[in-house]
Write a protein that holds these residues in place. Structure first.
Motif, short mmCIF file in Angstrom:
data_model
loop_
_atom_site.label_atom_id
_atom_site.label_comp_id
_atom_site.label_asym_id
_atom_site.label_seq_id
_atom_site.Cartn_x
_atom_site.Cartn_y
_atom_site.Cartn_z
N SER A 51 4.68 -16.48 -26.87
CA SER A 51 5.03 -15.55 -27.95
C SER A 51 5.38 -14.17 -27.41
N PRO A 52 6.52 -13.60 -27.81
CA PRO A 52 6.89 -12.27 -27.32
C PRO A 52 5.87 -11.19 -27.65
N GLU A 53 5.15 -11.33 -28.79
CA GLU A 53 4.18 -10.32 -29.21
C GLU A 53 3.03 -10.16 -28.22
N LEU A 54 2.79 -11.19 -27.38
CA LEU A 54 1.71 -11.09 -26.41
C LEU A 54 1.93 -9.93 -25.44
N LEU A 55 3.19 -9.53 -25.25
CA LEU A 55 3.48 -8.39 -24.37
C LEU A 55 2.78 -7.12 -24.82
N THR A 56 2.50 -7.00 -26.11
CA THR A 56 1.98 -5.75 -26.66
C THR A 56 0.46 -5.74 -26.77
N ILE A 57 -0.20 -6.82 -26.39
CA ILE A 57 -1.64 -6.96 -26.62
C ILE A 57 -2.42 -6.56 -25.37
#
Length: 411
Positions: free
Chosen positions: A286-292
């Protein structure tokens, strides 16, 4: 279509790297507006990707094991139009070097539309791009959540951008984020689609993800509202066949597919999606994992830096990570426990982590709505019309699942 077999009841995941079909690049985390449901934590950060980083990304991609015939390069995770056209001209030229690997890149912008000008339209025509506009419906709905830094609604500016695209002959899709406000007014959404002449639209749910820690869809009534919303939209498409609603088209194809067609969700598949942040860090899934932010269990959600590492090192680090191990456990649990598994391939790790605090879990709010409720609505509609649907067949799904642009953008 790509086939990956899962081994054993222990949830052990084989070291299979799927062909890369989607590359997501963050040219800047900055966004000129301030949507209240955005998952990005650093929307005021004006850092821009350097051309040196772009060259390093392309060099990193030269080491990828295998590519899909067409690779979608999505410029996203911030507002892409805050970065000048001169950057993209140079960046696109760098990506063109991948033709030496036989790769055809199709570039995409997912934009809020407020910065579109005639000059940007000329650039988009020149490069034959895919354009996704993030608009949540008419002003009454859009301006409740998509505001600028001064708290003002952005609907008029977004629609001005849409009109410029249409005037320039540039096709675009629309992505709308569904809050409870939108779910309560499907009639208003249908009227807006018709009045604006929109022919391609997709609906993301307001997810608990990244920096967005709550959702208006967390209430008990969300499922019934979501069901009614898509029942209404389905009836709308019967009298407006020119309108392509992503969820209706994709779910229909899923339910009517040959039962021999097998699939692994891109967001659970190593290498299928490669994500590059503004500083050159690399992730997959998931691309959103970059922000976590890292946790004690998941010490990193990135596994390489384009200036220092190659693709083989990246794969080695991913497969040795706790997240990779836990992701296999979560997908195996979905396969065992959920009759809808063949319709989503085990969910998205970005959703699972953000909602459950782990990727070993199963059901999320997002899958209850986007998979279970939607598929029930569509299966019932198809069965009423005499179609043979395959609603509950384990392990079977379509050959590919996209979530970026055309019109799979994340809003």
């Amino acid at each position: 279509m790509w086939l990956v077999m899962w081994s054993g009841i222990q949830g052990r995941r084989p070291a299979v790297v799927l062909p890369t079909s989607t590359v997501i690049v963050q040219p800047s985390p900055f966004c000129n507006i301030d949507c209240d449901y955005c998952y990005l934590p650093a929307r005021l950060d004006r850092t821009r990707m350097s051309m040196e980083s772009v060259r390093s990304i392309v060099q990193f991609l030269f080491g990828v094991t295998e590519f899909a015939p067409v690779v979608d390069v999505a410029w996203h995770a911030g507002e892409p139009l805050v970065v000048p056209r001169s950057f993209y001209r140079a960046a696109f030229a760098e990506f063109a070097r991948l033709s030496d690997r036989g790769v055809r890149c199709v570039h995409q912008f997912q934009t809020n539309g407020t910065l579109i000008t005639e000059a940007w339209c000329e650039f988009m025509r020149e490069h034959t791009m895919l354009i996704g506009l993030s608009i949540d419906g008419p002003a009454e709905l859009h301006d409740r959540h998509r505001k600028d830094r001064h708290g003002r609604g952005t609907f008029n500016r977004a629609m001005a951008g849409a009109k410029l695209l249409a005037k320039s002959g540039i096709e675009f899709s629309v992505t709308s984020v569904l809050s409870v406000d939108s779910l309560m007014r499907p009639d208003l959404v249908c009227e807006w689609i018709e009045e604006c002449g929109i022919t391609s639209i997709g609906f993301n749910v307001e997810e608990v993800e990244g920096a967005h820690l709550t959702s208006t869809l967390a209430g008990d009534d969300a499922t019934a509202l979501y069901r009614q919303f898509f029942s209404t939209l389905y009836e709308f498409t019967k009298t407006h066949p020119e309108v392509r609603i992503r969820e209706i088209v994709d779910s229909r194809n899923l339910l009517l597919r040959p039962t021999s067609c097998r699939f692994v969700n891109e967001e659970n598949a190593l290498g299928s999606i490669l994500n590059f942040d503004v500083n050159g860090r690399v992730s997959t899934f998931s691309p959103e994992l970059l922000t976590i932010a890292p946790t004690s269990r998941y010490r990193s959600f990135t596994w390489a830096h384009v200036a220092e590492d190659d693709f083989s090192t990246f794969v080695e680090r991913v497969t040795g990570s706790a997240l990779y191990e836990d992701l296999a456990v979560g997908v195996a649990a979905c396969a065992r426990e959920c009759e809808y598994f063949g319709l989503c391939g085990g969910g998205a790790p970005g959703n699972k982590f953000s909602e459950l605090g782990t990727v070993t879990g199963t059901e999320t709010m997002t899958c209850r709505l986007r998979v279970k409720t939607l598929m029930d609505v569509m299966a019932e509609a198809l069965e009423r019309e005499g179609e043979q649907s395959h609603r509950h067949i384990r392990g079977r799904a379509p050959s590919r699942q996209q979530r970026v642009a055309e019109p799979h953008g994340r809003g």
